[in-house]
Scaffold this motif. Structure first.
Motif, short mmCIF file in Angstrom:
data_model
loop_
_atom_site.label_atom_id
_atom_site.label_comp_id
_atom_site.label_asym_id
_atom_site.label_seq_id
_atom_site.Cartn_x
_atom_site.Cartn_y
_atom_site.Cartn_z
N GLY A 84 35.78 18.96 49.91
CA GLY A 84 35.58 20.14 50.45
C GLY A 84 35.13 19.93 51.67
N ILE A 85 35.56 21.18 52.47
CA ILE A 85 35.16 20.93 54.17
C ILE A 85 33.54 20.75 54.07
CG2 ILE A 85 34.95 22.49 55.90
CD1 ILE A 85 37.33 23.82 54.97
N LEU A 86 32.78 21.44 53.40
CA LEU A 86 31.37 21.19 53.29
C LEU A 86 31.06 19.87 52.48
CD1 LEU A 86 30.25 24.64 52.29
CD2 LEU A 86 30.21 23.53 54.31
N ASP A 87 29.93 18.86 53.15
CA ASP A 87 29.54 17.83 52.40
C ASP A 87 29.04 18.10 50.96
OD1 ASP A 87 30.46 16.45 54.74
OD2 ASP A 87 28.16 16.42 55.50
N SER A 88 28.44 19.30 50.71
CA SER A 88 28.28 19.64 49.25
C SER A 88 29.01 19.84 48.34
CB SER A 88 27.14 20.94 49.51
OG SER A 88 27.80 21.91 49.91
#
Length: 366
Positions: A125-129
């Protein structure tokens, strides 16, 4: 191609030939020096094959049944994916090889990264989470390593020129939206706004980081109508598209369009093309027969309702007329759909690529 409603004859012409092999990457006829790919399973060509413990893999049958030698490569497709076709339009054999494979699989020239590399990782994903694979941030770190290698092989001036004329393709965001939806089946406006703002903020950081590493030509592939994939349809008692997922995709796509316009006005030399996979898929769903399709709801390979309740596993059944299916598995398009998308995004109208199409971006030598 002026628009995606053109003749559908290209659906039935396979680009597979006996001389194609998994790690061949001929850039001699390429229209740009190199292609660097970032993103998720829509762009992954096998990086996840090398990740121990990853559940987002496709390096087994029936994936690749229409790939040269019927080989499962790690692509979530019966054949090529969209990046392969965009690379073909740019003059390459297909997508550059997966970054994690280049240690001993391909030529020294490609290993240096001067012809490109594919960093995309299924599930990322774009988010690390988001996900547990190689996030976009980590993929950019991998590119930074390759950039250093290029600089060591040639002069700094030549490396800067090569990178500035290369295409940086990003296909990401879908997994972030799915992750948000999993936690928020019916989000309110405040939650949606906060999520989109957070996602776009991270995307902004990634684009700026690539720019600071020398990238100037960005090919952004937006998020398709996720709610119409077989898996979300299988969650809907009515079998129709899940509107919330499509609304989230549209909100994100709109925000990214504004972001790219803003960044390009501030970052000297930055140019971009946004390929609308959202409009490509929507157009197929609206005009299936005119474009050579007979099935736009059920996946070719899988099981359960719409073949969308499990992935394309070795024990799953798969259709024989794959060129007439929109979806290969519960979330990913067929080779035919990727081919259609490649034409639309590379040389299509503003409906499918804006503010310029990818061909115009490739040919821009200013």
């Amino acid at each position: 191609m002026a628009s995606s409603s053109s003749s559908s004859s290209f659906f039935f012409v396979l680009l597979f030939g006996g001389g194609l092999f998994l790690f061949s990457f001929d850039a001699e006829a390429a229209r740009v020096p190199a292609l660097y790919v970032f993103g998720d399973s829509t762009a992954d060509v096998g990086n996840n094959n090398y990740l121990e413990g990853s559940h987002a893999k496709a390096n087994f049958p029936h994936n690749g049944v229409d790939f040269p030698l019927s080989r499962p490569t790690g692509r979530f497709s019966n054949g090529y994916n969209g990046v392969d076709f965009l690379a073909i339009h740019m003059g390459f054999r297909r997508s550059p090889p997966p970054f994690l494979s280049i240690g001993n699989k391909i030529s020294h020239q490609t290993m240096r990264g001067t012809k490109g590399a594919n960093f995309a990782s299924g599930g990322s994903g774009i988010l690390d989470s988001t996900g547990s694979t190689i996030t976009t941030r980590k993929q950019i770190q991998y590119f930074a390593t390759i950039r250093s290698n290029i600089t060591m092989q040639v002069s700094t001036e030549k490396a800067t020129l090569l990178i500035s004329k290369s295409i940086f393709l990003i296909s990401a965001g879908g997994n972030d939206i799915f992750a948000f939806f999993t936690q928020n089946k019916a989000p309110n406006e405040s939650q949606v706004k906060q999520f989109i703002d957070t996602l776009v903020s991270a995307y902004t950081d990634h684009l700026k980081e690539l720019y600071n590493l020398g990238a100037r030509k960005f090919s952004i592939i937006d998020v398709p109508p996720l709610g119409c994939c077989p898996y979300p349809r299988s969650l809907n008692p009515m079998g129709s598209c899940l509107d919330i997922l499509n609304e989230l995709a549209l909100r994100f796509n709109s925000a990214v369009s504004v972001l790219l316009h803003d960044l390009s006005s501030k970052m000297q030399g930055m140019k971009y093309s946004i390929g609308s996979s959202y409009n490509v898929v929507s157009n197929i769903i609206k005009n299936p027969s005119a474009l050579g399709y007979k099935e736009v709801k059920t996946a070719c390979c899988g099981s359960g309702k719409f073949n969308g309740q499990s992935g394309c596993m070795p024990n799953a059944t798969y259709c024989s007329d794959r060129h007439r299916y929109l979806y290969w598995d519960m979330l990913h398009p067929t080779h035919a759909t990727s081919k259609y998308a490649g034409v639309a995004i590379y040389e299509g109208s503003l409906s499918f690529a804006a503010p310029i199409n990818l061909r115009q971006l490739v040919e821009d030598n200013s």
